[in-house]
Design an enzyme around this catalytic site. Structure first.
Site, short mmCIF file in Angstrom:
data_model
loop_
_atom_site.label_atom_id
_atom_site.label_comp_id
_atom_site.label_asym_id
_atom_site.label_seq_id
_atom_site.Cartn_x
_atom_site.Cartn_y
_atom_site.Cartn_z
CD GLU A 136 -1.70 -2.38 1.57
OE1 GLU A 136 -0.52 -2.59 1.97
OE2 GLU A 136 -2.55 -3.28 1.51
CG HIS A 163 -9.52 -7.59 7.61
ND1 HIS A 163 -8.89 -8.30 8.58
CD2 HIS A 163 -8.71 -7.64 6.51
CE1 HIS A 163 -7.75 -8.78 8.11
NE2 HIS A 163 -7.61 -8.39 6.86
#
Lengths: 337, 368
Positions: A70, A139
């Site tokens: 990322e 998550h």
């Protein structure tokens, strides 16, 4: 013509139409192309939940599958934005934003300010938010407040397919970095969406239900919990006005205050943890700017100040529901009658 | 036995399925006259009033505030005092909402058709030997006729179109003048093979209808113009510009307020619907182009209504006296022989504000 599609399709259509309209729009992220050209089920997966499926076939190399890093590709997207492209980067889960935070809050958010308006950073970072998918603490977070806190970032969290398409197009066309939050429990939600492109301006709340007794402010999935509560309350004779913030930054405080001036009661609903949340922010601002209109203390309905539990029963209890919203409304309305 | 007449949830427009009762304006035992306001109803598109269709005593009020009823659902019962309570109870208990086959027919009332490469949406309802074509105004769409279509459909084949660049037709203008749009409407009639039609036009649609009648005398049998453009120089250009440039709900609501005397019509649903239209890519530019085409130096560019001959084409001109977009004073300029009806207090959208009177006047004119 308008027809009924899912939120997933609304996102896909927004990306497709903007890529068609503007050659500077590109998409990047992990598995957003998803092994195009490989055999069987691996072919064109279209992101972890299939949102970008089919776009590679139409737009080819303007969709980039990135390495699982990322910090690298969010940085690349921000750099590309400063050099004239309009990248839409998919960061899968907003929970992973931490590893590329410098690029987002110390670079992208600062360029326009530090270069005296001579640089713009028209990047849109799409990320899934929210609990309910049994995806555990890492998550499932609603990290909208973290980004709303930072000047220079815009933050959007839609609640319907119609708003999703219009706000995503609005985000892509916006010259500032936008964190576009998609609730993962809503991808299959259906709604009427025009085929033609349209954009909804960032920073405009939507009054989804009118009522004179109590204002409920919410965003994302919580708008639906608030509306459900409002329906229940209506049968008890309590009429709620539900304000969907849609954009968290910029925030349409005018619409919230206008509503509170009419109702005198405010309940803020937020799936985020309560401390420094959107609910806390809206509560504070209404208390500062419209205290005279309030007939009772402001109530907040939020997740508890804990990580999202993995145990299904606990996760369900963690997410604010319509019953809790209704209870808060009953209590505030009774106090200030 | 004297008749028992049900008061039912009306169907406004082509897609209405149900309505919510907002307010009940009458009580059991009230003597009703035809046209009396009975019940205020909210739908996903519009707010309106259910009016009495039969005179007599309101014997039973079924409608409850806050509840939602299907189209043709029972809201109340009108009957003479001589009818026994038992009979009324039996009527209420035995009332069934008609549905099924008719619903399917109405679901297909919306159509699209390609006219010279431009996709046009239109609605078609009712039946009869004569076809009535409804043309909406600037920025409008066929839903401007919500209260008109179903009423006229009881005796006519009613066709209402979304002009190009409007409603759910393609976002494209075949031209920006009244004559350009009249030419397009003529092509629409040709493609649909409508033959001779009666035309009802509202606002800009009135000017288009007049132009159509002048340029294509074989097409138009009768004309009914509601608050038409084309009968005088003045027009509220602030409205035209405000509509084309509104970006927020707040701005738009203030602009739409100009259309009505009774502001309850400017509902959240109505503003939302218009907002969805003006946010479509290309619409603000298209409206600005149209605005420029229909005006010259901030007055109306063409006045085709003045050139009509009511001896050739029977002409009805209707207006709300409190119109803030096109002044009702223009009605005085209507050509000799035209029937002029000015409804006291009505705004620009008089067909929505005063549906009962407008529909009755229209039906009388069209049946003449």
């Amino acid at each position: 013509m308008a027809r009924t599609i899912t939120m997933r399709q609304a996102i896909n259509e927004a990306l497709d139409q903007e890529m068609t309209r503007d050659p500077s729009v590109i998409c990047m992220g992990e598995d957003i192309v998803g092994g195009a050209g490989s055999p069987g089920e691996d072919d064109a997966w279209g992101g972890v939940l299939g949102v970008t499926k089919g776009l590679y076939a139409k737009h080819g190399d303007r969709l980039l599958d990135t390495p699982l890093s990322e910090s690298a590709y969010i940085g690349a997207a921000i750099g590309a934005a400063t050099c004239g492209l309009r990248p839409v980067a998919e960061l899968m889960f907003i929970d992973f934003m931490g590893v590329c935070f410098d690029q987002i809050y110390n670079q992208a958010a600062k360029f326009r300010y530090m270069f005296g308006g001579k640089a713009v950073t028209p990047v849109t970072i799409r990320a899934m938010v929210g609990a309910g998918l049994r995806a555990a603490a890492q998550h499932s977070q609603m990290l909208t407040p973290v980004f709303t806190h930072i000047p220079g970032l815009k933050v959007v969290c839609p609640s319907t397919p119609y708003d999703t398409k219009g706000l995503l197009i609005g985000s892509i066309r916006d010259d500032d970095p936008v964190i576009f939050c998609e609730h993962k429990a809503m991808y299959d939600m259906e709604g009427e969406v025009p085929e033609t492109s349209y954009s909804i301006p960032l920073g405009e709340a939507n009054v989804v239900r009118e009522g004179g007794d109590c204002t409920i402010v919410a965003y994302g999935l919580m708008v639906h919990k608030a509306t459900e509560a409002a329906e229940t309350l209506a049968s008890e004779g309590v009429e709620c006005e539900v304000v969907d913030l849609r954009s968290l930054s910029p925030l349409d405080l005018d619409t919230v205050i206008e509503s509170v001036e009419g109702t005198g009661h405010l309940v803020c609903v937020d799936e985020a943890n309560p401390r420094c949340s959107i609910a806390a922010d809206v509560s504070a601002q209404v208390a500062q700017h419209a205290f005279g209109s309030l007939r009772a203390p402001i109530a907040m309905v939020t997740a508890p100040h804990t990580p999202v539990p993995f145990a299904p029963g606990l996760e369900d209890a963690y997410i604010p529901d319509a019953a809790r919203v209704a209870k808060a409304v009953r209590s505030t309305v009774a106090t200030g009658a | 036995m004297a008749p028992i007449v049900p008061i039912v949830m009306p169907k406004w427009g082509l897609s209405m399925k149900e309505g919510q009762v907002v307010e009940v304006l009458v009580a059991e035992g009230d003597q009703l006259a035809v046209g009396d306001d009975l019940i205020e109803v909210d739908t996903d598109k519009i707010s309106g009033i259910v009016e009495a269709t039969a005179a007599g005593m309101l014997r039973r009020l079924v409608a409850e505030v806050g509840r939602t009823y299907p189209v043709k659902g029972l809201l109340g019962v009108v009957a003479d005092e001589s009818v026994g309570d038992d009979d009324i109870d039996a009527f209420v208990a035995g009332y069934a909402v008609p549905s099924a086959a008719e619903d399917e027919a109405e679901a297909s009332a919306y159509h699209t058709i390609d006219v010279d490469g431009i996709m046009v949406r239109y609605g078609r309802l009712g039946g009869g030997e004569r076809t009535v074509l409804l043309i909406h105004g600037y920025g409008g769409d066929l839903d401007n006729w919500l209260f008109t279509t179903t009423a006229l459909a009881e005796g006519f084949d009613v066709v209402a179109l979304d002009l190009p660049g409007h409603g759910q037709s393609a976002i494209f203008l075949p031209g920006e003048t009244v004559a350009d749009l009249a030419r397009f409407v003529e092509r629409f009639c040709e493609v649909l093979a409508l033959g001779r039609v009666d035309v009802v036009g509202h606002s800009l649609g009135g000017a288009i209808a007049a132009r159509l009648a002048i340029d294509h005398p074989d097409r138009v049998e009768r004309l009914a113009l509601i608050a038409p453009v084309g009968l005088g120089p003045e027009i509220n250009t602030g409205y035209l510009d405000g509509f084309a440039s509104a970006r927020s709900r707040r701005d738009l609501k203030a602009v739409l307020a100009e259309l009505y005397t009774d502001q309850t019509h400017v509902s959240r649903e109505m503003v939302d619907q218009v907002l969805r239209y003006i946010r479509l890519d290309g619409v603000p530019q298209l409206l600005a182009r149209l605005r420029a085409g229909i005006t010259a130096d901030d007055v109306q560019a063409d006045q085709p209504v003045l050139d009509l001959d009511p001896a050739q084409v029977p002409l009805l001109v209707m207006w709300g006296s409190a119109d803030r977009v096109v002044p009702a004073a223009h009605a005085a300029a209507a050509p000799a022989g035209a029937e002029v009806v000015v409804l006291e207090g009505g705004g620009h959208m008089v067909q929505i504000e005063r549906p009962g009177q407008v529909n009755a006047t229209l039906a009388r004119h069209l049946r003449r």
